[in-house]
Design a protein around this motif. Structure first.
Motif, PDB file in Angstrom:
ATOM      1  N   HIS B 120       0.834  -1.210   0.000  1.00  0.00           N
ATOM      2  CA  HIS B 120       0.000   0.000   0.000  1.00  0.00           C
ATOM      3  C   HIS B 120       0.866   1.256   0.000  1.00  0.00           C
ATOM      4  O   HIS B 120       0.558   2.215  -0.695  1.00  0.00           O
ATOM      5  CB  HIS B 120      -0.907   0.020   1.232  1.00  0.00           C
ATOM      6  CG  HIS B 120      -2.039  -0.951   1.144  1.00  0.00           C
ATOM      7  ND1 HIS B 120      -2.807  -1.093   0.028  1.00  0.00           N
ATOM      8  CD2 HIS B 120      -2.527  -1.833   2.047  1.00  0.00           C
ATOM      9  CE1 HIS B 120      -3.721  -2.022   0.224  1.00  0.00           C
ATOM     10  NE2 HIS B 120      -3.570  -2.497   1.449  1.00  0.00           N
ATOM     11  N   CYS B 122       3.862   1.579  -1.168  1.00  0.00           N
ATOM     12  CA  CYS B 122       4.484   1.693  -2.491  1.00  0.00           C
ATOM     13  C   CYS B 122       3.479   2.263  -3.486  1.00  0.00           C
ATOM     14  O   CYS B 122       3.790   3.194  -4.241  1.00  0.00           O
ATOM     15  CB  CYS B 122       4.963   0.310  -2.906  1.00  0.00           C
ATOM     16  SG  CYS B 122       5.694   0.250  -4.520  1.00  0.00           S
ATOM     17  N   ASP B 123       2.247   1.733  -3.473  1.00  0.00           N
ATOM     18  CA  ASP B 123       1.206   2.237  -4.366  1.00  0.00           C
ATOM     19  C   ASP B 123       0.938   3.708  -4.103  1.00  0.00           C
ATOM     20  O   ASP B 123       0.810   4.513  -5.032  1.00  0.00           O
ATOM     21  CB  ASP B 123      -0.095   1.452  -4.166  1.00  0.00           C
ATOM     22  CG  ASP B 123       0.006   0.048  -4.731  1.00  0.00           C
ATOM     23  OD1 ASP B 123       1.034  -0.250  -5.352  1.00  0.00           O
ATOM     24  OD2 ASP B 123      -0.926  -0.741  -4.528  1.00  0.00           O
ATOM     25  N   LEU B 124       0.845   4.045  -2.789  1.00  0.00           N
ATOM     26  CA  LEU B 124       0.518   5.422  -2.427  1.00  0.00           C
ATOM     27  C   LEU B 124       1.574   6.395  -2.913  1.00  0.00           C
ATOM     28  O   LEU B 124       1.277   7.502  -3.348  1.00  0.00           O
ATOM     29  CB  LEU B 124       0.410   5.551  -0.904  1.00  0.00           C
ATOM     30  CG  LEU B 124      -0.918   5.183  -0.297  1.00  0.00           C
ATOM     31  CD1 LEU B 124      -0.858   5.392   1.193  1.00  0.00           C
ATOM     32  CD2 LEU B 124      -2.020   6.022  -0.904  1.00  0.00           C
ATOM     33  N   GLN B 125       2.836   5.935  -2.833  1.00  0.00           N
ATOM     34  CA  GLN B 125       3.919   6.817  -3.206  1.00  0.00           C
ATOM     35  C   GLN B 125       3.817   7.208  -4.683  1.00  0.00           C
ATOM     36  O   GLN B 125       4.101   8.343  -5.048  1.00  0.00           O
ATOM     37  CB  GLN B 125       5.244   6.104  -2.959  1.00  0.00           C
ATOM     38  CG  GLN B 125       6.363   7.034  -2.682  1.00  0.00           C
ATOM     39  CD  GLN B 125       7.396   6.397  -1.777  1.00  0.00           C
ATOM     40  OE1 GLN B 125       7.616   5.194  -1.852  1.00  0.00           O
ATOM     41  NE2 GLN B 125       8.016   7.168  -0.941  1.00  0.00           N
ATOM     42  N   LEU B 126       3.382   6.256  -5.500  1.00  0.00           N
ATOM     43  CA  LEU B 126       3.300   6.546  -6.928  1.00  0.00           C
ATOM     44  C   LEU B 126       1.970   7.166  -7.319  1.00  0.00           C
ATOM     45  O   LEU B 126       1.893   7.957  -8.254  1.00  0.00           O
ATOM     46  CB  LEU B 126       3.521   5.265  -7.729  1.00  0.00           C
ATOM     47  CG  LEU B 126       4.867   4.571  -7.565  1.00  0.00           C
ATOM     48  CD1 LEU B 126       5.119   3.643  -8.706  1.00  0.00           C
ATOM     49  CD2 LEU B 126       6.011   5.557  -7.448  1.00  0.00           C
ATOM     50  N   LEU B 127       0.887   6.800  -6.619  1.00  0.00           N
ATOM     51  CA  LEU B 127      -0.440   7.235  -7.056  1.00  0.00           C
ATOM     52  C   LEU B 127      -0.962   8.429  -6.280  1.00  0.00           C
ATOM     53  O   LEU B 127      -1.726   9.225  -6.793  1.00  0.00           O
ATOM     54  CB  LEU B 127      -1.443   6.092  -6.902  1.00  0.00           C
ATOM     55  CG  LEU B 127      -1.182   4.858  -7.739  1.00  0.00           C
ATOM     56  CD1 LEU B 127      -2.083   3.723  -7.305  1.00  0.00           C
ATOM     57  CD2 LEU B 127      -1.404   5.176  -9.208  1.00  0.00           C
ATOM     58  N   GLY B 128      -0.557   8.513  -4.998  1.00  0.00           N
ATOM     59  CA  GLY B 128      -1.151   9.515  -4.138  1.00  0.00           C
ATOM     60  C   GLY B 128      -0.512  10.871  -4.315  1.00  0.00           C
ATOM     61  O   GLY B 128       0.627  10.992  -4.746  1.00  0.00           O
ATOM     62  N   LEU B 138      -5.949  10.285  -2.871  1.00  0.00           N
ATOM     63  CA  LEU B 138      -6.016   9.372  -4.011  1.00  0.00           C
ATOM     64  C   LEU B 138      -7.094   9.859  -4.954  1.00  0.00           C
ATOM     65  O   LEU B 138      -8.204  10.181  -4.516  1.00  0.00           O
ATOM     66  CB  LEU B 138      -6.384   7.973  -3.535  1.00  0.00           C
ATOM     67  CG  LEU B 138      -5.298   6.970  -3.237  1.00  0.00           C
ATOM     68  CD1 LEU B 138      -5.940   5.645  -2.863  1.00  0.00           C
ATOM     69  CD2 LEU B 138      -4.369   6.788  -4.414  1.00  0.00           C
ATOM     70  N   ASP B 139      -6.781   9.885  -6.237  1.00  0.00           N
ATOM     71  CA  ASP B 139      -7.747  10.379  -7.209  1.00  0.00           C
ATOM     72  C   ASP B 139      -8.751   9.279  -7.552  1.00  0.00           C
ATOM     73  O   ASP B 139      -8.585   8.541  -8.519  1.00  0.00           O
ATOM     74  CB  ASP B 139      -6.997  10.839  -8.460  1.00  0.00           C
ATOM     75  CG  ASP B 139      -7.902  11.675  -9.344  1.00  0.00           C
ATOM     76  OD1 ASP B 139      -9.035  11.951  -8.912  1.00  0.00           O
ATOM     77  OD2 ASP B 139      -7.482  12.035 -10.451  1.00  0.00           O
TER      78      ASP B 139
END
Lengths: 134, 325
Positions: B120, B122-128, B138-139
């Motif tokens: 999560h 890792c995902d947040l770093q790229l998406l958030g 988060l969009d």
């Protein structure tokens, strides 16, 4: 560690912003104005992103052309699906504000809240809560 | 005799007591005390069950002696011997089974939680999109808020949540999520989660897990009330819990009541009953009794000759010679 993550985010932003496949040099040039980086640094980051499954690549001539594996929206949707799925014993990895209610329960509670608000109009104005800047 | 008492304690505290506590009304009004009681009961039952198994190997008095000796730093008991007879072997098997299962579950549960959290993050770093200290947006259109603990912790809000929440409600939601992070609620949930994974048949552990999860939400609500009025927080809960179909008129008229969210909202808007000091104190005593009982059970039989312990013991043997049991 933190810096590398930031770099990955910036590179992904550039790849998502590009219309079609991009090469390492293209990403480096796009980043150059805000953040001058060595070619090898960008190459390493993009290689990592490829191995993490965020980018796909193909040989064109002597170098690789990279594309995002999924669009930004698709990735976000996938993450939210993971986060919202109630099947497994999650709640260990993250704590939710609240789960989605079923419509009947929601209506009943909305009704109860309206009733309380009409009884105590002063509370609804929340006088002592100042807006917090994010 | 002592074995029967210990087994009876495990049965009562592990099966009968949790059903009572899960239905008790006061838990919602004192969530932290209630969560503490659940954790104390779980820890108590585990240690008493271990003690009961140890009694199969040696009399309670001897077990107490060993415990007191270790506490006093006098070394191991003078006469370690090989297990003899089926009951001693049974005791050793039960002890190693319990310890092994708990350790394995602990490993599995912690690893899964850590791995999922890392994913999560890792995902947040790229998406958030970071919008403040520890807050990420988060969009995504669905209104939602959650926190990802670890590495300082992050509160995640979706674009949809920002759209439906008023500034005061947003403050309430952030305060709630930050209460989770600062209270380290994800760690508190781990203990019952590990025990429920290790011994899923034990009602105490499975109920403790669901109850502690519910109670940390209430505790976070209580803390959020320092920054928001109850009505505002309740409204925020409703906005983020709105089913997708709620934007259209609801057709179902079945009154679904009694779920955790309903209780949580009603608790905010309805006046809370006052609890007397006496009631609070007695509940505190129950929790303390759970914590103290295993220790008392093991030390009391031995405490009478506490003074003689270090004198009686011959020079302690090196650890290698002793059967580790």
């Amino acid at each position: 560690m933190e810096r590398l993550g930031d770099l990955e985010a910036e590179v992904m932003d550039q790849v998502w912003a590009a219309r079609g496949p991009v090469a390492v040099r293209g990403v480096r040039d796009a980043l150059h104005r805000t953040r001058p980086l060595a070619y090898t640094t960008v190459m390493t980051v993009m290689d990592r992103l490829f191995h993490k499954g965020w980018l796909v690549r193909e040989h064109v001539g002597r170098s690789y052309q990279y594309r995002p594996a999924l669009s930004r929206g698709e990735y976000t949707a996938r993450m939210m699906r993971d986060v919202l799925s109630t099947t497994d014993d999650r709640g260990l990895a993250l704590l939710h504000f609240v789960d989605t209610m079923d419509p009947a329960e929601y209506e009943a509670l909305q009704e109860a809240l309206r009733w309380h608000q009409s009884r105590t109009p002063r509370a609804a104005r929340s006088p002592r809560v100042e807006d917090e800047t994010l | 005799m002592s074995l029967a008492l210990l087994v009876a304690y495990v049965a009562v505290a592990g099966v009968l007591f949790p059903r009572q506590l899960a239905q008790a009304g006061w838990t919602s009004h004192a969530p932290r005390l209630a969560a503490g009681t659940w954790l104390a009961a779980a820890a108590s039952v585990v240690s008493v069950a271990l003690l009961a198994a140890a009694v199969l190997v040696a009399p309670l008095h001897t077990v107490g002696d060993v415990f007191v000796l270790l506490l006093q730093g006098c070394g191991w008991p003078p006469q370690p011997r090989a297990p003899a007879g089926p009951s001693e072997y049974a005791g050793l098997v039960i002890i190693s089974w319990m310890v092994g299962r708990t350790a394995y579950s602990g490993y599995v549960v912690c690893r899964a939680a850590r791995r999922e959290r890392r994913q999560h993050r890792c995902d947040l770093q790229l998406l958030g999109e970071p919008v403040g200290t520890g807050v990420v947006v988060l969009d995504h259109p669905q209104p939602s808020a959650f926190c990802v603990p670890g590495d300082g912790g992050h509160v995640v809000l979706t674009r949809g949540a920002l759209d439906v929440l008023s500034p005061a409600e947003l403050t309430a939601v952030l305060a709630h999520e930050r209460a989770h992070l600062s209270g380290r609620h994800h760690v508190i949930v781990l203990l019952p989660a590990i025990l429920a994974t290790a011994f899923p048949r034990m009602p105490l552990f499975t109920l403790a897990l669901s109850e502690v999860r519910r109670l940390v939400e209430l505790a976070a609500d209580d803390k959020a009330l320092r920054r928001a009025t109850p009505i505002t927080l309740a409204q925020a809960v409703l906005r983020l819990a709105a089913p997708a179909s709620a934007r259209h008129p609801a057709t179902s008229t079945l009154g679904a009541t009694g779920t955790a969210t309903t209780e949580r909202v009603l608790r905010l808007v309805a006046p809370q009953p006052r609890h007397t000091r006496l009631a609070l104190l007695s509940r505190l005593l129950v929790a303390a009794a759970f914590a103290a009982l295993p220790l008392a059970a093991v030390t009391l039989p031995a405490v009478t000759d506490l003074a003689y312990h270090c004198i009686e013991v011959t020079p302690s043997r090196p650890l290698a010679e002793v059967d580790l049991r």
